[in-house]
Design a protein around this motif. Structure first.
Motif, PDB file in Angstrom:
ATOM      1  N   CYS A   1       0.846  -1.182   0.000  1.00 49.57           N
ATOM      2  CA  CYS A   1       0.000   0.000   0.000  1.00 49.57           C
ATOM      3  C   CYS A   1       0.890   1.244   0.000  1.00 49.57           C
ATOM      4  N   GLU A   2       0.271   2.400  -0.152  1.00 48.99           N
ATOM      5  CA  GLU A   2       1.026   3.654  -0.163  1.00 48.99           C
ATOM      6  C   GLU A   2       1.699   3.916   1.181  1.00 48.99           C
ATOM      7  N   ALA A   3       1.020   3.539   2.271  1.00 48.24           N
ATOM      8  CA  ALA A   3       1.602   3.752   3.604  1.00 48.24           C
ATOM      9  C   ALA A   3       2.900   2.988   3.752  1.00 48.24           C
ATOM     10  N   GLN A   4       2.934   1.758   3.242  1.00 49.11           N
ATOM     11  CA  GLN A   4       4.154   0.959   3.314  1.00 49.11           C
ATOM     12  C   GLN A   4       5.280   1.609   2.521  1.00 49.11           C
ATOM     13  N   ALA A   5       4.967   2.073   1.304  1.00 54.08           N
ATOM     14  CA  ALA A   5       5.980   2.717   0.470  1.00 54.08           C
ATOM     15  C   ALA A   5       6.547   3.946   1.172  1.00 54.08           C
ATOM     16  N   ALA A   6       5.679   4.704   1.846  1.00 51.96           N
ATOM     17  CA  ALA A   6       6.135   5.907   2.555  1.00 51.96           C
ATOM     18  C   ALA A   6       7.043   5.546   3.717  1.00 51.96           C
ATOM     19  N   VAL A   7       6.689   4.485   4.448  1.00 53.64           N
ATOM     20  CA  VAL A   7       7.510   4.045   5.589  1.00 53.64           C
ATOM     21  C   VAL A   7       8.882   3.594   5.105  1.00 53.64           C
ATOM     22  N   ILE A   8       8.925   2.800   4.041  1.00 54.93           N
ATOM     23  CA  ILE A   8      10.203   2.299   3.525  1.00 54.93           C
ATOM     24  C   ILE A   8      11.081   3.456   3.073  1.00 54.93           C
ATOM     25  N   GLU A   9      10.510   4.412   2.347  1.00 54.39           N
ATOM     26  CA  GLU A   9      11.290   5.552   1.873  1.00 54.39           C
ATOM     27  C   GLU A   9      11.817   6.387   3.031  1.00 54.39           C
ATOM     28  N   ALA A  10      10.988   6.573   4.058  1.00 56.81           N
ATOM     29  CA  ALA A  10      11.426   7.350   5.221  1.00 56.81           C
ATOM     30  C   ALA A  10      12.576   6.644   5.949  1.00 56.81           C
ATOM     31  N   PHE A  11      12.472   5.324   6.081  1.00 55.83           N
ATOM     32  CA  PHE A  11      13.523   4.571   6.775  1.00 55.83           C
ATOM     33  C   PHE A  11      14.811   4.566   5.949  1.00 55.83           C
ATOM     34  N   LYS A  12      14.693   4.422   4.635  1.00 57.55           N
ATOM     35  CA  LYS A  12      15.870   4.482   3.769  1.00 57.55           C
ATOM     36  C   LYS A  12      16.541   5.852   3.869  1.00 57.55           C
ATOM     37  N   GLY A  13      15.731   6.890   3.988  1.00 57.15           N
ATOM     38  CA  GLY A  13      16.299   8.225   4.163  1.00 57.15           C
ATOM     39  C   GLY A  13      17.070   8.339   5.460  1.00 57.15           C
ATOM     40  N   TRP A  14      16.544   7.736   6.536  1.00 57.57           N
ATOM     41  CA  TRP A  14      17.250   7.752   7.828  1.00 57.57           C
ATOM     42  C   TRP A  14      18.562   6.974   7.724  1.00 57.57           C
ATOM     43  N   VAL A  15      18.541   5.835   7.023  1.00 54.51           N
ATOM     44  CA  VAL A  15      19.757   5.027   6.848  1.00 54.51           C
ATOM     45  C   VAL A  15      20.824   5.848   6.137  1.00 54.51           C
ATOM     46  N   ALA A  16      20.432   6.561   5.085  1.00 54.66           N
ATOM     47  CA  ALA A  16      21.397   7.395   4.369  1.00 54.66           C
ATOM     48  C   ALA A  16      21.919   8.509   5.265  1.00 54.66           C
TER      49      ALA A  16
END
Length: 254
Positions: free
Chosen positions: A87-102
Motif C-alpha cells: 500500500c502507499e503507507a508501506q511505500a512511505a515508511v520504507i522511503e522514510a527509513f531508507k532516508g534515515w539510513v542514508a
C-alpha cells in the motif's frame, strides 16, 4: 693481485645494482608520479597501492562486522527492494527509513527510529536491510538484537572470569548503531527490563542512534517497559507505523 681486483670490481658492481635510482611513471588514475627503485624494476604508483590496502582493510572490517551483526540467518541477504508492495503507507515508511539510513551513514546524530506494527509487516526485514546497508556501504558497526537476547548475553557473564555485567552493558551502549527488536517481550519482574532501561539511558545520553522495534503502540510500551524508557526512545525519533496486514496472510491468500 688480479684476482683481488676482479673481486673488488664484482662487489662494486653489486653495490651499484643495489642502489635506488630515481624514475618516473604514469598511472592511468593519478597521472605522472616519481619514484625511487632498484635498476630494472617497474615504477609502481604508491597512491594506488595505498588505496588497494585501504580497501582490503575495509573489506576485512566489513566481513568482521557482518559476522557479528546478529541479524537472523533468514535475513542475511535482506534488501529494501525485496519487500512486496502492499500500500502507499508501506511505500512511505520504507522511503522514510531508507532516508534515515542514508542520514545516519553521514551523521551519527541522526536520532532514533521507532518502528511499530503487527506481526508479519516486514519490520525485521527492514531492520536487517538497514544493517546490511550501513555495514556494506558505510563500514559502520551495527548490532541487531532482541531485547531478550540482550538480557541473555548480559546474564551469561555471571560467574565468568574476565567478564562482567557492567562491561556487557557498556558494549551495548557503545555500538555506533543498535537495533533492538521485540522491545516489549521482557519479564517485568526480571533483569531484562532493568538492562533495557540502562542501555536506553546510556545511548540517549551519548546521542547514539538506536532503532526500536515493537508490536505495541506507544501507550502499550509505556505499560510494559515504563514511561521513562519510552520517553527516551521517542525523543528526537523518526516514528514509523506499519499499519498494513501480515505478509504471510497475503501469501496464503494468494
Amino acid at each position: 693481485m688480479d684476482g683481488l681486483n676482479k673481486a673488488l670490481r664484482y662487489f662494486d658492481g653489486l653495490a651499484v645494482l643495489g642502489r635506488m635510482v630515481p624514475a618516473m611513471g604514469v598511472c592511468a588514475v593519478h597521472g605522472e608520479f616519481g619514484a625511487e627503485l632498484l635498476p630494472g624494476r617497474e615504477p609502481i604508483c604508491l597512491k594506488c597501492s595505498h588505496e588497494r590496502e585501504r580497501e582490503r582493510r575495509m573489506q576485512e572490517r566489513r566481513e568482521m562486522l557482518l559476522q557479528g551483526c546478529g541479524i537472523p540467518g533468514r535475513y542475511r541477504q535482506a534488501k529494501f527492494r525485496d519487500l512486496q508492495p502492499v500500500c502507499e503507507a508501506q511505500a512511505a515508511v520504507i522511503e522514510a527509513f531508507k532516508g534515515w539510513v542514508a542520514w545516519v551513514g553521514r551523521d551519527r546524530n541522526a536520532g532514533n527510529v521507532v518502528i511499530t506494527g503487527g506481526p508479519g509487516t516486514g519490520k525485521t526485514h527492514m531492520a536487517s536491510a538497514a544493517t546490511l546497508n550501513l555495514i556494506g556501504h558505510r563500514g559502520l558497526g551495527v548490532r541487531y538484537v532482541t531485547a531478550d537476547q540482550m538480557r541473555t548475553e548480559i546474564c551469561e557473564t555471571w560467574g565468568r572470569p574476565g567478564r562482567s555485567e557492567h562491561a556487557e552493558l557498556s558494549r551495548f551502549a557503545a555500538y555506533p548503531v543498535l537495533i533492538i527488536d521485540e522491545v516489549e517481550i521482557l519479564d517485568p519482574n526480571g533483569h531484562g527490563l532493568r538492562y533495557l532501561n540502562r542501555v536506553v539511558d546510556s545511548r540517549s545520553a551519548e546521542g547514539l542512534p538506536t532503532v526500536y522495534i515493537s508490536n505495541q503502540t506507544k501507550d502499550g510500551l509505556r505499560d510494559m517497559i515504563g514511561y521513562r524508557a519510552v520517553s527516551r526512545m521517542y525523543e528526537n525519533a523518526l516514528i514509523l507505523q506499519c499499519s498494513w496486514g501480515d505478509y504471510r496472510d497475503r501469501r496464503l491468500a494468494g
